[in-house]
Motif scaffolding. Structure first.
Motif, PDB file in Angstrom:
ATOM      1  N   THR A   6       0.742  -1.139  -0.057  1.00  0.00           N
ATOM      2  CA  THR A   6       0.186   0.008   0.090  1.00  0.00           C
ATOM      3  C   THR A   6       0.570   1.228  -0.092  1.00  0.00           C
ATOM      4  OG1 THR A   6       0.039   0.005   2.537  1.00  0.00           O
ATOM      5  CG2 THR A   6      -1.860  -1.211   1.150  1.00  0.00           C
ATOM      6  N   GLU A   7       2.137   1.070   0.030  1.00  0.00           N
ATOM      7  CA  GLU A   7       2.826   2.288   0.455  1.00  0.00           C
ATOM      8  C   GLU A   7       3.010   3.045  -0.967  1.00  0.00           C
ATOM      9  OE1 GLU A   7       7.507   3.814   1.400  1.00  0.00           O
ATOM     10  OE2 GLU A   7       6.698   1.643   1.580  1.00  0.00           O
ATOM     11  N   ASN A   8       2.619   4.190  -0.789  1.00  0.00           N
ATOM     12  CA  ASN A   8       2.659   5.116  -2.275  1.00  0.00           C
ATOM     13  C   ASN A   8       1.825   4.637  -3.591  1.00  0.00           C
ATOM     14  OD1 ASN A   8       4.343   6.877  -1.113  1.00  0.00           O
ATOM     15  ND2 ASN A   8       6.230   5.679  -1.710  1.00  0.00           N
ATOM     16  N   LEU A  27      10.059  13.118  -7.315  1.00  0.00           N
ATOM     17  CA  LEU A  27       8.803  13.131  -6.587  1.00  0.00           C
ATOM     18  C   LEU A  27       7.235  13.325  -7.251  1.00  0.00           C
ATOM     19  CD1 LEU A  27       9.629  15.111  -3.252  1.00  0.00           C
ATOM     20  CD2 LEU A  27       9.398  12.587  -3.540  1.00  0.00           C
ATOM     21  N   ALA A  28       7.590  13.886  -8.471  1.00  0.00           N
ATOM     22  CA  ALA A  28       6.602  14.706  -9.130  1.00  0.00           C
ATOM     23  C   ALA A  28       5.385  13.512  -9.671  1.00  0.00           C
ATOM     24  CB  ALA A  28       7.008  15.179 -10.565  1.00  0.00           C
ATOM     25  N   THR A  29       5.904  12.510 -10.211  1.00  0.00           N
ATOM     26  CA  THR A  29       4.753  11.577 -10.564  1.00  0.00           C
ATOM     27  C   THR A  29       4.175  10.857  -9.302  1.00  0.00           C
ATOM     28  OG1 THR A  29       6.129  10.850 -12.513  1.00  0.00           O
ATOM     29  CG2 THR A  29       4.232   9.211 -11.571  1.00  0.00           C
ATOM     30  N   ALA A  30       4.817  10.615  -8.230  1.00  0.00           N
ATOM     31  CA  ALA A  30       4.128  10.166  -7.091  1.00  0.00           C
ATOM     32  C   ALA A  30       3.159  11.109  -6.427  1.00  0.00           C
ATOM     33  CB  ALA A  30       5.218   9.974  -6.103  1.00  0.00           C
ATOM     34  N   VAL A  31       3.487  12.568  -6.557  1.00  0.00           N
ATOM     35  CA  VAL A  31       2.703  13.512  -6.120  1.00  0.00           C
ATOM     36  C   VAL A  31       1.453  13.582  -6.883  1.00  0.00           C
ATOM     37  CG1 VAL A  31       2.607  16.213  -5.870  1.00  0.00           C
ATOM     38  CG2 VAL A  31       4.306  15.059  -4.998  1.00  0.00           C
ATOM     39  N   LEU A  32       1.519  13.486  -8.346  1.00  0.00           N
ATOM     40  CA  LEU A  32       0.362  13.475  -9.096  1.00  0.00           C
ATOM     41  C   LEU A  32      -0.352  12.346  -8.856  1.00  0.00           C
ATOM     42  CD1 LEU A  32       1.648  14.475 -12.931  1.00  0.00           C
ATOM     43  CD2 LEU A  32       0.325  15.939 -11.252  1.00  0.00           C
ATOM     44  N   SER A  61       9.077  11.593 -21.954  1.00  0.00           N
ATOM     45  CA  SER A  61       8.972  11.800 -20.655  1.00  0.00           C
ATOM     46  C   SER A  61       7.752  11.216 -20.306  1.00  0.00           C
ATOM     47  CB  SER A  61       9.023  13.140 -20.331  1.00  0.00           C
ATOM     48  OG  SER A  61      10.437  13.708 -20.198  1.00  0.00           O
ATOM     49  N   ILE A  62       6.497  11.514 -21.147  1.00  0.00           N
ATOM     50  CA  ILE A  62       5.430  10.971 -20.632  1.00  0.00           C
ATOM     51  C   ILE A  62       5.252   9.441 -20.710  1.00  0.00           C
ATOM     52  CG2 ILE A  62       2.716  11.273 -21.307  1.00  0.00           C
ATOM     53  CD1 ILE A  62       3.480  13.974 -22.227  1.00  0.00           C
ATOM     54  N   ILE A  63       5.815   8.874 -21.956  1.00  0.00           N
ATOM     55  CA  ILE A  63       5.660   7.482 -22.293  1.00  0.00           C
ATOM     56  C   ILE A  63       6.348   6.878 -20.984  1.00  0.00           C
ATOM     57  CG2 ILE A  63       6.446   5.672 -23.564  1.00  0.00           C
ATOM     58  CD1 ILE A  63       6.228   7.786 -26.023  1.00  0.00           C
ATOM     59  N   TRP A  64       7.304   7.422 -20.432  1.00  0.00           N
ATOM     60  CA  TRP A  64       8.039   6.404 -19.501  1.00  0.00           C
ATOM     61  C   TRP A  64       7.437   6.583 -18.166  1.00  0.00           C
ATOM     62  CZ3 TRP A  64      11.174   2.419 -19.772  1.00  0.00           C
ATOM     63  CH2 TRP A  64      11.656   2.232 -20.833  1.00  0.00           C
ATOM     64  N   MET A  65       6.848   7.856 -17.812  1.00  0.00           N
ATOM     65  CA  MET A  65       6.432   8.021 -16.511  1.00  0.00           C
ATOM     66  C   MET A  65       5.049   7.354 -16.737  1.00  0.00           C
ATOM     67  SD  MET A  65       8.463   9.412 -14.786  1.00  0.00           S
ATOM     68  CE  MET A  65      10.089  10.193 -15.100  1.00  0.00           C
ATOM     69  N   ASN A 112       3.667   0.196 -14.190  1.00  0.00           N
ATOM     70  CA  ASN A 112       4.430  -1.100 -13.993  1.00  0.00           C
ATOM     71  C   ASN A 112       5.164  -1.038 -12.470  1.00  0.00           C
ATOM     72  OD1 ASN A 112       4.478  -3.064 -16.634  1.00  0.00           O
ATOM     73  ND2 ASN A 112       4.227  -1.020 -17.156  1.00  0.00           N
ATOM     74  N   VAL A 113       5.208  -0.064 -11.790  1.00  0.00           N
ATOM     75  CA  VAL A 113       5.793   0.301 -10.631  1.00  0.00           C
ATOM     76  C   VAL A 113       4.744   0.975  -9.642  1.00  0.00           C
ATOM     77  CG1 VAL A 113       8.102   0.499  -9.400  1.00  0.00           C
ATOM     78  CG2 VAL A 113       7.994   0.621 -12.099  1.00  0.00           C
ATOM     79  N   ASP A 114       3.590   0.615  -9.842  1.00  0.00           N
ATOM     80  CA  ASP A 114       2.462   1.536  -8.999  1.00  0.00           C
ATOM     81  C   ASP A 114       2.584   1.228  -7.531  1.00  0.00           C
ATOM     82  OD1 ASP A 114       1.730  -1.081  -9.902  1.00  0.00           O
ATOM     83  OD2 ASP A 114      -0.366  -0.636  -9.698  1.00  0.00           O
ATOM     84  N   ASP A 115       3.266   0.202  -7.178  1.00  0.00           N
ATOM     85  CA  ASP A 115       3.132  -0.238  -5.699  1.00  0.00           C
ATOM     86  C   ASP A 115       4.432   0.634  -4.996  1.00  0.00           C
ATOM     87  OD1 ASP A 115       5.138  -1.570  -7.270  1.00  0.00           O
ATOM     88  OD2 ASP A 115       5.767  -2.970  -5.453  1.00  0.00           O
ATOM     89  N   ALA A 116       5.215   1.259  -5.791  1.00  0.00           N
ATOM     90  CA  ALA A 116       6.529   1.882  -5.206  1.00  0.00           C
ATOM     91  C   ALA A 116       6.808   3.197  -6.120  1.00  0.00           C
ATOM     92  CB  ALA A 116       7.639   1.189  -5.077  1.00  0.00           C
TER      93      ALA A 116
END
Length: 397
Positions: free
Chosen positions: A4-6, A129-134, A324-328, A334-338
Motif C-alpha cells: 500500500t505504500e505510495n 517526487l513529481a509522478t508520485a505526487v500526481l 517523458s510522458i511515455i516512460w512516466m 508497472n511500478v505503481d506499488d513504489a
C-alpha cells in the motif's frame, strides 16, 4: 515496502480541493525547470565568450546540474523522510530561484558551475517526487492525463524558452535572460504554496526500498533503455546550436526560429503521448530512440539544407516531449506499488544520462568536431532500442 505504500489506490482519505490548480502549479514549475536547465543550449556561444571558456566547457554546465540531480533524485525521498512533500517541493522551487540569481550575477565560470549544481539539486528533487505526487492529486485513471498536463510545461519551455532566450540574449545579453526568469519563479513559488495540499509522507523510503525496486529484472532493463534514450537525445541537443551555426550556417534570428519550430512541435508530442500512453505504452517505448536517432542521422546527411533541418527538428521536438510522458506512464502502470522509489531511480538514470551525454558530446566536439558528437548520439539511440526490444521484458511480473 508494503503493497500500500505510495500506491495509487491508497490516495489520501480527504480529496484534494482543487486538484487542477495543484497540477497546473506543477506544470509551471516544470516549465521553469526546463527553461532554467537547458537555457545554456540556446545561449551556449555568448555564455562561453562572456566567461572565457570553450563551447565544450560551457556545455559542461549542463553536465554538472545533471551530476547533482542524480544525487538529489536518490537522496530526496530518503533524506526528506517524513517531511510533508509540499514543503519539499516548495524548498526545491526556492533553490531554483537562488540558482537563477547566482547565474545572472556569475562573475566567472566557477560561480556558474556552482549555481548549476544548486539547480541540479532542484531538478533531481522535484522530478523524483513529481509522478508520485500526481498520483496522490488525481484518481488513478486520470494519471496519464495529469502527466500530459504537467509535461505541457516541458513543451511550453521547449517551444518558447530556447528561441526567446536566443533572441533576448542578442538584445539584453545572456545575463538579462536569466533575470527575466526570476520573477516567473517567484510567481510559481507563491502559486505552489497556495495550490498544493498538505502531502504528508507515508512510510519512510529507505535505500533498501530503492535496492528492492532496482533489483527487479524488468526495472533494471528499463533503466538501461532510459539511460541510452536520454543520453542519445542530449548528446545531440546540448550541441545543437554549434551544429546549426557551423553546418547549416544560420544566424541568431534563424536559429531562434528553428528552436521555436522544434519546441512548438512538442505540443503535438505531448498531446499524442497523453492520448496513447495509457493503453499503448509498451508499444511506444521504442519510438523515441528510433525516431530521434533517425533525425540525428538525417541532420548529419542533410544538415546543409535549411528546409530539411526545420522538418527534422520538428519531428525531434515532438519526440522530445513525448518520451517523458511515455516512460512516466510506464512507471505508473508497472511500478505503481513504489512510485517514489521508482521515480527516484528513474530520475537518477535520466539525469546521469544527460550528464554523460553532455560530457561525451563536449569531449567529442572539442576533439573531433560536431559530426563525431552526432555519431555518438546515434550509437546511443541504437543501444536504447536494443534494451527496449519488443517491450515485453519491461512488463511487471
Amino acid at each position: 515496502m508494503t503493497s500500500t505504500e505510495n500506491s495509487p489506490a491508497s490516495h489520501d482519505s480527504a480529496p484534494v480541493a482543487h486538484p487542477m490548480s495543484a497540477v497546473l502549479s506543477m506544470t509551471l514549475c516544470v516549465s521553469m525547470l526546463i527553461a532554467s536547465e537547458f537555457m545554456p543550449v540556446s545561449l551556449l556561444t555568448p555564455m562561453a565568450e562572456g566567461l572565457g571558456a570553450t563551447a565544450g566547457q560551457t556545455g559542461q554546465a549542463i553536465s554538472v546540474s545533471g551530476l547533482f540531480a542524480v544525487a538529489a533524485s536518490l537522496l530526496t525521498a530518503t533524506v526528506a523522510g517524513r517531511i510533508d512533500r509540499k514543503i519539499v517541493l516548495l524548498t526545491m522551487t526556492t533553490l531554483m530561484l537562488i540558482s537563477l540569481v547566482m547565474i545572472a550575477l556569475a562573475p566567472n565560470f566557477a560561480v556558474l558551475m556552482s549555481a548549476r549544481a544548486l539547480l541540479g539539486i532542484t531538478i533531481g528533487g522535484f522530478w523524483s517526487l513529481a509522478t508520485a505526487v500526481l498520483m496522490r492529486l488525481v484518481p488513478p485513471a486520470k494519471v496519464p492525463q495529469a502527466l500530459a498536463i504537467m509535461y505541457t510545461g516541458q513543451a511550453l519551455a521547449a517551444a518558447f524558452a530556447a528561441p526567446i532566450g536566443s533572441y533576448l540574449g542578442g538584445l539584453i545579453g545572456w545575463r538579462g535572460v536569466f533575470w527575466v526568469l526570476v520573477p516567473l519563479v517567484v510567481i510559481n513559488l507563491v502559486w505552489q504554496f497556495a495550490a498544493l495540499p498538505a502531502l504528508p509522507a507515508r512510510n519512510r523510503l529507505t535505500f533498501a526500498n530503492l535496492l528492492g525496486v532496482l533489483l527487479r529484472p524488468y526495472f533494471l532493463r528499463a533503466l538501461g533503455a532510459i539511460i541510452f534514450t536520454w543520453g542519445s537525445a542530449f548528446t545531440m541537443f546540448t550541441y545543437l546550436r554549434p551544429f546549426l551555426e557551423t553546418v547549416t550556417g544560420v544566424g541568431v534570428t534563424t536559429l531562434s526560429i528553428l528552436l521555436l519550430v522544434l519546441g512548438c512541435a512538442g505540443f503535438i508530442g505531448t498531446w499524442l503521448a497523453g492520448k496513447l500512453a495509457g493503453d499503448h505504452v509498451i508499444r511506444l517505448l521504442i519510438t523515441p530512440p528510433l525516431i530521434m536517432g533517425a533525425v540525428t542521422l538525417g541532420l548529419l546527411v542533410s544538415g546543409h539544407s535549411l528546409v530539411v533541418v526545420a522538418v527534422l527538428l520538428a519531428i525531434w521536438g515532438a519526440m522530445n516531449t513525448a518520451v517523458s510522458i511515455i516512460w512516466m506512464a510506464w512507471l505508473s502502470q508497472n511500478v505503481d506499488d513504489a512510485p517514489e522509489a521508482a521515480g527516484s531511480l528513474m530520475v537518477a538514470a535520466i539525469q546521469a544520462s544527460i550528464l554523460l551525454g553532455a560530457l561525451i558530446g563536449g569531449v567529442l566536439l572539442d576533439a573531433f568536431g560536431i559530426g563525431a558528437t552526432f555519431i555518438g548520439s546515434i550509437l546511443m539511440a541504437i543501444a536504447a532500442m536494443l534494451f527496449v526490444g519488443s517491450g515485453r521484458s519491461l512488463l511487471k511480473r
